[in-house]
Design an enzyme around this catalytic site. Structure first.
Site, short mmCIF file in Angstrom:
data_model
loop_
_atom_site.label_atom_id
_atom_site.label_comp_id
_atom_site.label_asym_id
_atom_site.label_seq_id
_atom_site.Cartn_x
_atom_site.Cartn_y
_atom_site.Cartn_z
N HIS A 466 37.86 40.07 44.96
CA HIS A 466 37.50 38.76 44.39
C HIS A 466 37.11 38.90 42.91
O HIS A 466 37.65 38.22 42.04
CB HIS A 466 36.34 38.17 45.22
CG HIS A 466 35.87 36.83 44.76
ND1 HIS A 466 36.15 35.67 45.45
CD2 HIS A 466 35.13 36.45 43.69
CE1 HIS A 466 35.61 34.64 44.82
NE2 HIS A 466 34.97 35.09 43.75
N GLU A 467 36.20 39.82 42.66
CA GLU A 467 35.73 39.99 41.28
C GLU A 467 36.83 40.55 40.38
O GLU A 467 36.88 40.25 39.19
CB GLU A 467 34.47 40.87 41.23
CG GLU A 467 33.28 40.34 42.06
CD GLU A 467 32.90 38.88 41.79
OE1 GLU A 467 33.22 38.38 40.69
OE2 GLU A 467 32.32 38.25 42.69
N HIS A 470 38.75 37.56 39.10
CA HIS A 470 38.10 36.94 37.93
C HIS A 470 38.33 37.81 36.69
O HIS A 470 38.57 37.32 35.59
CB HIS A 470 36.59 36.83 38.16
CG HIS A 470 36.17 35.70 39.06
ND1 HIS A 470 36.60 34.41 38.90
CD2 HIS A 470 35.34 35.68 40.14
CE1 HIS A 470 36.05 33.62 39.83
NE2 HIS A 470 35.28 34.38 40.60
N HIS A 473 41.72 37.39 35.20
CA HIS A 473 41.79 36.08 34.53
C HIS A 473 41.19 36.18 33.13
O HIS A 473 41.72 35.64 32.16
CB HIS A 473 41.00 35.07 35.38
CG HIS A 473 41.32 33.62 35.09
ND1 HIS A 473 40.60 32.60 35.62
CD2 HIS A 473 42.28 33.04 34.33
CE1 HIS A 473 41.12 31.43 35.21
NE2 HIS A 473 42.13 31.69 34.42
ZN LIG Z 1 34.10 33.86 42.29
#
Ligand SMILES: [Zn+2]
Length: 687
Positions: A466-467, A470, A473
Site C-alpha cells: 500500500h505504502e 503512494h 505516485h
Molecule cells: Zn493510503
C-alpha cells in the site's frame, strides 16, 4: 550557514544526522520571513503592472516549496525520532505556522492576483499551471476570502466555533470512555479472552487495589471481548458500554452527552457552506473531491447496496445457522471469528515465517522493476536518523535517477504508530533546474530479533505494498509545479487509488511466490496456504460492504438534508438508512452517531464515502492487470503514464478514462469482495 534545516530549505537532502531541536525555531522564523518578503515582492510587482504566470505565480510556488523543504524534516523527525526537546520546539512552532497559513489564505490582494493571472492562462494548457490556478482560486473561495467584511467575519467565527465544538465532541467521547470500567472477580466469565489482555486487566485491578480483573473501555478491550469472550453476558455488557458512549443512554454519564453538540456542529457547517454559496455542507465538501454531486455519490452508494444485499443476507444466514440461534449485535464478532477459523483455519503466526522482510522487499522491488523498469539502489552514504533507516536512489529503465526513497521499517518507542508515505521533497522545475522527488516510507514492523529477520504477517505485507503505491505516485510524477505534482492536489476520494491498487498484487499466487521464502528453509508459501489465504480474503465481504455504506449514506444524508431551524433528525435518519441497507440487527440503545469521530470530530464530514469510492477505482484499475496479465508491462506503462505521472494536474476522472478506456465500474470491487453482482447491475458510477 550552520543551520542544517536552512541548508535543507536551500536544496539537497536534509542532514538528518545533524538536525537538533534548537535549529527548528530559528529556521522556521527565517523561512517565514523570506516567504513573507517573497509574497510582498510579488504583490508589488503586480502593483507595478507586471503580469503572467511565470512572473507572479512561480515565486509563490518557490516560497511554498522552501517552507516544505525546511519543515518536512522537522515533521518527519517528530514522527519517527521524537524527544521531549524536539516535541517542545515543534509545538512552539505550530502557532507561527498556522498564523502564516491563515495570513496567506485570507490575503484578498493575493486572491485578486490569482484571479487576474487565471484570466491569462488558457484551459488548454496541460502542464498543470491551469489546475494550480483553479485549485488556488477554489481554496481561497472555500476559505471565505471573497466575502463582504461582515460575512467574512461571521465565516471566521463559525470556523473557530466549529474547531472548538469538534474538539469537545472528541473530549466527551474520551471522558465517557474514561468514566466506565468493569470489575470482574469470576474467572469463569473470562473464558476465551486472550492472555495478554487478561494480564493487563489483572494489573489494572491490582493498581486500583482490587482483586480479580479490571476492564477499561478502549478499542482493543472492546474488540477483544466482543470477538473472544465465551460469556454472552460479558459481551452484551461491553457492547452496551461502547454503543452508548457520549450519548443520552446509560451507562454513559449525562454530562458528556454529545446530542446537542452534534446538532450545533451540523448547524454551523450548514451556515458556513451557505455563506460561501453552497446549498448544504455536503456540496461544500464535494467541491474539492472527484465526485461531482450529492446525487452522484448517493446513486453510487445505493448501487453498491443493491448489488451486495443478497450476498450479505446469505452471509448473515450462514452465520446464524452456524451459531444455532438468533444473533444479537454482541454475537456478531464472536461467531464470525469462530466461523472464520472453521472455514479457513488460517493463523497469522502460520504465515509469518514465510514473509521475512528482506525477502518481501526484494520481491517488491523485483515487481516494481517488472512493471515499471525501476531499480532501487541503496546508498549507505546518505545521512539518516537511525541506524536501521536507509536511503535508496530510484533509477528509471534508462539508468536516469527519477527520485529517492528513505525507508524506516521497525517499531521504536520514540516513533509514532502506523504506516505512512510522506513527501520529503517534491519534484520541481521552476527555474529550469530539476529537483527530484524524495519519499519517506515508514512502517512499524517488529524489529529483527535473536538472529532472525523481521517476519511479517500478510496484513503487514499488504501495508508495505500500500505504502509503496503512494510512494510510486509521489516519485513518478512528471509535473514541475509542487502544488499539483505527485499526491498534491489529488482529490481526497481518489488519493488511495494508487495505494490500494498496489495491494492487489500481494494476493496473486505468482507474486506471493516472488515475495515469500521461509526464513529458515527458503521455501516459498506452500500452495495450500496460498489457497486458504486467498479464500479468506472474501470472508463476509457483503456484510462488510454494507456496514461501510451504512456509515457513508448516513454521513452524506445528514449533511445534505439538513434544514436550518428544524430538527437535525440524527437518529430517525440513521434508522431510515439502516432499514434500507443493513441485514444485521441493531440494539435499541445503540447511539452510533454519538461516537462517530470521523464525521463529527472533523476530517471525514460528508466524505466517508471516499473509502468505497477509491476502492472502486483501485479495484477496477487493478482488474485491467487481471485481464491483461498481472506482470504485463503494457497496462503498467499506461497506468504510469495516465495516472501516476500526472499527479494532481489532471482531472482524475479523465485520467481514469484514459487509462481504462471507460468510466469506473463497480464490478471488480464486487468480485474482489466475493459478492456476485447480478446481471445488469454493474453500471458505471462516474458516467
Ligand atoms: Zn493510503
Amino acid at each position: 550557514m550552520d543551520n542544517p534545516l536552512l541548508e535543507a530549505a536551500a536544496g539537497g537532502l536534509p542532514a538528518f544526522d545533524s538536525i537538533r531541536p534548537e535549529h527548528v525555531e530559528p529556521a522556521l522564523e527565517a523561512t517565514l520571513a523570506a516567504n513573507r518578503a517573497a509574497i510582498e515582492q510579488v504583490l508589488s510587482n503586480a502593483r507595478a503592472g507586471k503580469t503572467g504566470f511565470e512572473t507572479l505565480i512561480l515565486p509563490l510556488e518557490e516560497a511554498g516549496d522552501r517552507l516544505h523543504r525546511m519543515w518536512s524534516p522537522v515533521g518527519h523527525l517528530h514522527a519517527v525520532a521524537n524527544t521531549p526537546a524536539l516535541r517542545e520546539a515543534f509545538n512552539r512552532c505550530l502557532p507561527q505556522l498556522a498564523r502564516y497559513q491563515t495570513e496567506v489564505a485570507q490575503n484578498v490582494e493575493l486572491y485578486r492576483l490569482f484571479e487576474a493571472v487565471a484570466g491569462t492562462v488558457p484551459a488548454t494548457r496541460t502542464d498543470g499551471a491551469r489546475r494550480l490556478l483553479d485549485h488556488a482560486l477554489r481554496d481561497f473561495r472555500l476559505a471565505g476570502v471573497a466575502l463582504p467584511d461582515e460575512q467574512k467575519q461571521r465565516f471566521m467565527e463559525i470556523m473557530e466555533a466549529l474547531a472548538g465544538k469538534q474538539a469537545l465532541f472528541e473530549q466527551n467521547l474520551l471522558d465517557a470512555m474514561a468514566a466506565w470500567s468493569h470489575h470482574e472477580t469470576d474467572a469463569a466469565r473470562l473464558a476465551g479472552l486472550p492472555g495478554r489482555m487478561l494480564e493487563r486487566a489483572a494489573q489494572a485491578a491490582s493498581a486500583a487495589g482490587k482483586a480479580g480483573w479490571l476492564f477499561h473501555l478502549d478499542q482493543p478491550t472492546y474488540v477483544a471481548v466482543l470477538t473472544h469472550a465465551e460469556d454472552r453476558g460479558l459481551r452484551a455488557l461491553l457492547h452496551r458500554a461502547w454503543a452508548t458512549r457520549a450519548s443520552d443512554q446509560t451507562p454513559s454519564p449525562a454530562a458528556v452527552d454529545n446530542s446537542l453538540l452534534m446538532d450545533e456542529i451540523l448547524a454551523l457547517r450548514h451556515e458556513a457552506a451557505a455563506l460561501v454559496g453552497f446549498a448544504n455542507f455536503a456540496e461544500y465538501s464535494l467541491a474539492t473531491k472527484m465526485a461531482s454531486s450529492v446525487q452522484e455519490v448517493r446513486d453510487f452508494l445505493e448501487r453498491l447496496v443493491a448489488a451486495s444485499r443478497e450476498a450479505a443476507g446469505r452471509e448473515f444466514g450462514e452465520l446464524e445457522g452456524f451459531a444455532g440461534h438468533a444473533l444479537e449485535p454482541w454475537d456478531m464478532a464472536f461467531y464470525s471469528e469462530k466461523l472464520r477459523q472453521r472455514k479457513f483455519a488460517i493463523a497469522e503466526e502460520e504465515l509469518r515465517p514465510y514473509f521475512p522482510l528482506p525477502r518481501v522487499l526484494d520481491g517488491l522491488f523485483a515487481l516494481v522493476h517488472r512493471l515499471y523498469g525501476l531499480r532501487l539502489e541503496a546508498d549507505e552514504a546518505v545521512a539518516v536518523w537511525h541506524p536501521s533507516a536507509r536511503y535508496f536512489r530510484v533509477l528509471d529503465a534508462d539508468g536516469h535517477q527519477v527520485g529517492g526513497l528513505y525507508t524506516d521499517f521497525y517499531t521504536r518507542p520514540e516513533k509514532r504508530s502506523g504506516a505512512w508515505m510522506d513527501d520529503a521533497i517534491s519534484r520541481k522545475r521552476l527555474d529550469g533546474r530539476l529537483q527530484l522527488p524524495v519519499a519517506h516510507l515508514v512502517c512499524n514492523f517488529a524489529p529483527p530479533a535473536a538472529g532472525r529477520p523481521s517476519l511479517l504477517s500478510h496484513d503487514e505485507v499488504l501495508t508495505l505494498f500500500h505504502e509503496m503505491g503512494h510512494t510510486l505516485h509521489h516519485l513518478l510524477t512528471r509535473i514541475d509545479y509542487p502544488s499539483v505534482g505527485g499526491i498534491s492536489g489529488v482529490p481526497w476520494d481518489a488519493v488511495e487509488l494508487p495505494s490500494q491498487f498496489m495491494e492487489g498484487f500481494a494476493w496473486e499466487p505468482e507474486i506471493l511466490a516472488m515475495i515469500s521464502g521461509h526464513h529458515e528453509s527458503g521455501e516459498p508459501l506452500p500452495a495450500a496456504l496460498v489457497e486458504r489465504l486467498r479464500a479468506s480474503r472474501v470472508f463476509q465481504g457483503g456484510m462488510q460492504m454494507l456496514r461501510q455504506i451504512e456509515f457513508a449514506l448516513f454521513d452524506l444524508r445528514i449533511h445534505a438534508e439538513y434544514a436550518p431551524g428544524g430538527d437535525s433528525r440524527i437518529m430517525p435518519l440513521l434508522a431510515e438508512v439502516r432499514k434500507a441497507v443493513a441485514v444485521v440487527p441493531a440494539a435499541p440503545y445503540d447511539r452510533f452517531p454519538h461516537g462517530f469521530s470521523h464525521i463529527f470530530g472533523g476530517g471525514y464530514a460528508a466524505g466517508y464515502y471516499s473509502y468505497k469510492w477509491a476502492e472502486v477505482l483501485s479495484a477496477d484499475a487493478y482488474a485491467a492487470f487481471e485481464e491483461e496479465g498481472v506482470l504485463n508491462p503494457a497496462p503498467a506503462a499506461r497506468f504510469r503514464h495516465e495516472i501516476l505521472e500526472v499527479g494532481g494536474s489532471r482531472d482524475i476522472g479523465e485520467a481514469f478514462m484514459a487509462f481504462r478506456g471507460r468510466a469506473p465500474d463497480i464490478a471488480a470491487l464486487l468480485r474482489h469482495s466475493g459478492i456476485t453482482a447480478a446481471a445488469g447491475d454493474t453500471g458505471n458510477h462516474a458516467a
